[in-house]
Design a protein around this motif. Structure first.
Motif, mmCIF file in Angstrom:
data_model
loop_
_atom_site.group_PDB
_atom_site.id
_atom_site.type_symbol
_atom_site.label_atom_id
_atom_site.label_comp_id
_atom_site.label_asym_id
_atom_site.label_seq_id
_atom_site.Cartn_x
_atom_site.Cartn_y
_atom_site.Cartn_z
ATOM 1 N N ARG A 286 0.831 -1.216 0.000
ATOM 2 C CA ARG A 286 0.000 0.000 0.000
ATOM 3 C C ARG A 286 0.864 1.266 0.000
ATOM 4 N NH1 ARG A 286 -2.050 -3.340 4.039
ATOM 5 N NH2 ARG A 286 -4.103 -4.231 3.617
ATOM 6 N N VAL A 288 -0.022 5.824 -0.116
ATOM 7 C CA VAL A 288 -1.068 6.849 -0.198
ATOM 8 C C VAL A 288 -0.416 8.201 -0.451
ATOM 9 C CG1 VAL A 288 -1.074 7.268 2.309
ATOM 10 C CG2 VAL A 288 -3.118 7.812 0.956
ATOM 11 N N ARG A 302 -7.516 12.738 -1.370
ATOM 12 C CA ARG A 302 -6.792 11.501 -1.023
ATOM 13 C C ARG A 302 -6.793 10.520 -2.189
ATOM 14 N NH1 ARG A 302 -8.322 6.261 1.776
ATOM 15 N NH2 ARG A 302 -6.751 5.833 3.356
ATOM 16 N N PRO A 304 -5.296 6.738 -2.468
ATOM 17 C CA PRO A 304 -4.546 5.582 -1.984
ATOM 18 C C PRO A 304 -4.457 4.490 -3.058
ATOM 19 C CG PRO A 304 -6.799 5.516 -1.173
ATOM 20 C CD PRO A 304 -6.730 6.643 -2.150
ATOM 21 N N ASN A 394 2.354 6.331 -6.234
ATOM 22 C CA ASN A 394 2.138 5.240 -5.276
ATOM 23 C C ASN A 394 2.654 3.921 -5.829
ATOM 24 O OD1 ASN A 394 0.875 6.741 -3.266
ATOM 25 N ND2 ASN A 394 -1.175 6.438 -4.117
ATOM 26 N N TRP A 706 -7.573 0.523 5.663
ATOM 27 C CA TRP A 706 -6.264 1.029 5.280
ATOM 28 C C TRP A 706 -5.201 0.934 6.369
ATOM 29 C CZ3 TRP A 706 -4.184 2.016 0.881
ATOM 30 C CH2 TRP A 706 -3.025 2.747 0.828
ATOM 31 N N THR B 93 0.289 3.846 7.219
ATOM 32 C CA THR B 93 0.111 2.904 6.111
ATOM 33 C C THR B 93 0.791 1.565 6.407
ATOM 34 O OG1 THR B 93 0.132 4.784 4.601
ATOM 35 C CG2 THR B 93 0.420 2.597 3.631
#
Lengths: 710, 119
Positions: A286, A288, A302, A304, A394, A706, B93
């Protein structure tokens, strides 16, 4: 889907694997979100006839054709975007899949399959349109498969006798498109109706000749008819060059082998992509990233990205994305989100493989919509690339984390700079015709630091590192502006064990006749250039202009040497004038002779802990004028003589150990940190475009998908 | 055995623990995020990114009201193993969540390797 995907819970009532809008004139959602077409009988016959070695030779031949076409297109064009490489040339299969792509803007080509497939599905057998050798089709509508209205493309079928073998495709950043701001980018646009021409797919020429009535329509719709006509003809000429070269190969190899070869390039690329993915660790990754505005108005957005990697498949998911809004043009489409990934994937992740849409076959794309990343048809789309680039950043971070433990470690790096800020100059140029475009400074962004070395300074364009910054003397003639200086500058890259590359800063002025300036951007108070593994981000870069400065008058009256760098102007106000630092998206504004524009597109992120950077490399950065003494001391903790730059090794070692102790005193254990951190929240003013805090579109879920809340 | 997953972090097998590869500090089980084993700081980004210019909000540095710099340190040696730039209060995260069974199959002796470098 495998077991890891079972951990992913897509939200009800939203779309993910298709667009947030439906059918419309010139657009068909099935074509927009579809994959490769199955091979035809002709293609199957040709595919069987090619050994792997013959396929390799054929592929190199086709690549040389599109690379030659790239040179032709750049040489024939007179607009800055094309001349400096914001464009692409390619060959599609007969069914409309991009098979051979030049080293320009990869995603330009990856986007144009829906328009070609639309022509095949709806127009080829329509007696009012049809499809014949020598036809020239034009398209630029972002909802039909394009980027934004100012990226314009031309495509022509390649027939051998009556057999359709493939397509030639050429296009790029034309700029002016009749939108409300000159030069294309329109930060004030809030609906698509303010963004100029929208053409799904239109036959504009027969037998390689443009229809005069259609050309007149176009030229009457834009502010720069001379440039528009010239560049449109350049695209047509380049398409014809591609077609002629491909037909020469047909004469040598036969139509089945050329058509089948194009199709086999795609299947071979897909197989190689699957092999590479299969060699990485399975898992969920992940990253973001945030934006600080939607156009003219400020607010957090945002974006992500979650990647699920299982076996030889990747699933890229954008979930918890801020909702679409009616305040600005920063909206991406599903197909733009998918195609934009090619910019990172083809350059780093699939490094060494031929760039074409086959590489995207093992990658499932799920973009939550409606949202700023998968928007409706009515909103403004002109800066959708801001959103799709956030996803690419990302993906770059995620890809580096996937590849560190692999034989592909050489691709591990912090992302390329993407704090794109564009200054579009409009007015009458030195030749006396009207022009509106940006300069090649776009192509002087800093590269992200790599796992074993620094990022390159002024390295290239975010969307295509193989670009050219152009000659300033020529851009001074073609655009209503005068370049005074280009330089790398201090403290505008990401620091780290390996530092990011710094961008070039362009200092320019309005010419005698003055000019109009439209600026668009993002990341003015924050950044889209993350670091990696402890490396710091490249910093924000806001709009910076100085009005009422009469730079030529002041310089001619000064006897001392004036440092015209961004750092010096911003810090010390070395010239008298009205200094303006602001959010970068601004409406069109008039500037008079001698006003100053200070422009750059940001520095790449750093890699690794700053305390591990070799002190001598820090001194080299000082000598190269890319960091200040303040950064050398306070960030890198190097102790040195400020006159000789001689490092005191012992004192540096001691100071760095002190810095580590400071960190341990400053840092809190996880649970204690979360207890304090989770009480914080941005102001409501900053969250007005964000969606539900902290995770948009997830108000009903008890456990956030998340984060790491305990 | 130990496998480097990032510049500073290894996973030890078969214990399945995150380890700092600079000082061997244990950062917790690999089925959780290594961030749970780090010391974490919420910093004003302007402590790292110099303010250039005279404007309070637009100065080539981060606006601390919009974005905070989160630093993750190894508790053993103080190495900065990762950074995040987040709005105040935004969840941290979980960046690397490996399929550890597949990871073990790939790395432990006798298992299928990750493959060879293609020519």
């Amino acid at each position: 889907m495998g077991e890891l995907m079972n951990k992913i819970r897509l939200h009800d009532g939203l779309v993910y694997d298709r667009h947030a809008y439906g059918m419309g004139p010139g657009r068909d959602p099935e074509l927009l979100a579809g994959g490769l077409e199955p091979p035809s009988e002709l293609e199957l016959k040709g595919m069987e006839s090619l050994s792997p070695v013959e396929l390799e030779v054929f592929q190199h031949k086709m690549t040389s054709i599109v690379e030659e076409a790239r040179d032709v297109y750049m040489a024939l064009s007179i607009s800055e975007g094309i001349i400096t490489g914001d464009m692409n040339t390619s060959i599609f299969t007969a069914e409309g899949d991009p098979a051979v792509v030049a080293t320009g803007i990869f995603f330009h080509t990856l986007l144009n399959y829906p328009q070609v497939k639309y022509i095949l599905k709806y127009y080829r057998n329509d007696p009012t349109v049809g499809l014949r050798d020598g036809d020239v089709f034009f398209f630029n509508d972002p909802t039909c498969g394009g980027v934004h209205t100012f990226d314009m493309f031309v495509s022509s079928p390649i027939f051998h006798k009556d057999e359709l073998i493939g397509w030639a495709e050429v296009g790029g950043h034309q700029g002016e498109c009749g939108s409300i701001s000159p030069g294309g980018f329109s930060p004030t646009a809030t609906t698509r109706w303010e963004e100029g021409l929208h053409v799904g797919a239109l036959r504009i020429g027969d037998n390689w000749e443009l229809r005069q009535d259609i050309l007149d329509f176009f030229l009457n719709s834009v502010r720069n008819p001379f440039v528009f006509a010239s560049d449109l003809k350049a695209r047509v000429a380049t398409c014809k060059r591609i077609r002629d070269r491909v037909l020469r190969e047909v004469e040598r190899r036969g139509d089945a082998q050329v058509a089948g070869g194009l199709r086999k390039i795609l299947s071979a690329s897909a197989d190689l992509a699957r092999l590479r993915i299969s060699q990485l660790n399975d898992g969920i990754y992940r990253s973001v990233i945030f934006n600080d505005g939607v156009g003219l108005e400020s607010g957090l957005i945002r974006l992500p990205t979650t990647v699920v990697k299982e076996g030889d498949q990747l699933t890229v998911i954008n979930q918890g994305v801020s909702p679409e809004n009616d305040k600005g043009p920063q909206h991406a489409t599903w197909h733009l989100m998918r195609a934009s990934m090619g910019v990172y994937l083809f350059t780093y992740f699939f490094r060494g493989l031929s760039p074409n849409i086959g590489l995207l076959e093992p990658i499932r794309t799920l973009v939550e919509g409606p949202s700023v990343a998968n928007c409706g048809a009515e909103v403004a789309h002109g800066e959708g690339t801001t959103i799709s680039a956030m996803n690419v950043q990302n993906l770059h971070v995620i890809g580096s984390k996937m590849m560190f433990d692999s034989i592909y470690k050489m691709s591990v790096s912090a992302p390329f700079s993407r704090n794109v800020m564009i200054y579009v100059y409009a007015g009458t140029n030195s030749y006396g015709y009207r022009a509106a475009n940006f300069t090649g400074t776009q192509n002087l962004a800093g590269q992200g630091a790599r796992f074993d070395m620094d990022g390159e300074h002024a390295s290239g364009f975010y969307w295509a590192s193989v670009t050219d910054a152009g000659e300033v003397e020529e851009s001074d003639m073609r655009l209503p502006m005068v370049t005074l200086a280009r330089m790398v500058d201090k403290d505008i890259h990401g620091f780290g064990k390996y530092r990011g590359g710094t961008p070039a800063v362009e200092i320019s002025s309005a010419p005698v006749q003055g000019c109009e300036l439209t600026t668009r951007g993002a990341s003015d108070r924050l950044s889209h250039n993350p670091g990696l593994f402890g490396g710091y981000s490249g910093p924000p870069n806001p709009r910076f202009v100085i009005k009422n400065v009469d730079v030529f008058g002041q310089l001619s009256n000064r006897e001392d040497e004036v440092d015209l760098s961004q750092y010096s102007l911003a810090k010390s106000h070395v010239l008298e004038g009205d200094y303006q630092f602001s959010y970068s998206s601004k409406p069109t504004e008039h500037f008079k002779y001698g006003d100053l524009f200070i422009h750059s597109v940001g520095g790449g992120g750093g890699y690794g802990d700053v305390l591990e950077r070799e002190p001598e490399d820090v001194m080299a950065d000082l000598r190269d004028n890319v960091i200040s003494v303040e950064v050398a001391r306070r960030v890198y903790r190097v102790v040195f003589d400020q006159e000789t730059f001689r490092v005191d090794d012992e004192a540096t070692l001691a100071d760095r150990q002190l810095a580590r102790e400071e960190r341990k005193r400053r840092g809190m254990p996880f649970e204690k940190f979360i207890a304090e951190w989770s009480k914080l929240r941005p102001s409501e003013e900053k969250l007005r475009f964000y969606g539900e805090w902290p995770e948009p579109n997830a108000p009903g879920y008890s456990r956030l998908f998340w984060g790491l809340f305990v | 055995m130990r496998v480097s997953i990032t510049e500073y972090l290894d996973i030890e097998l078969p214990s399945r623990r995150w380890l700092c590869n600079r000082c061997d500090a244990d950062l917790g089980p690999a089925d959780r995020s290594y961030k749970e084993g780090c010391l974490i700081a919420n910093r004003n980004p302007q402590e790292v990114h110099p303010v250039i210019g005279t404007d309070a909000h637009f100065n080539f540095s981060f606006d601390p009201e919009w974005i905070r710099l989160i630093e993750f340190y190894c508790p053993g040696c103080g190495t900065l193993v990762e950074t995040e730039y987040l709005p105040p209060g935004h969840p941290l995260t979980w960046d690397i969540e490996l399929d550890l069974d597949a990871f073990e199959r790939r790395h432990l002796p006798g298992q299928i390797s990750g493959g060879e470098m293609p020519l």
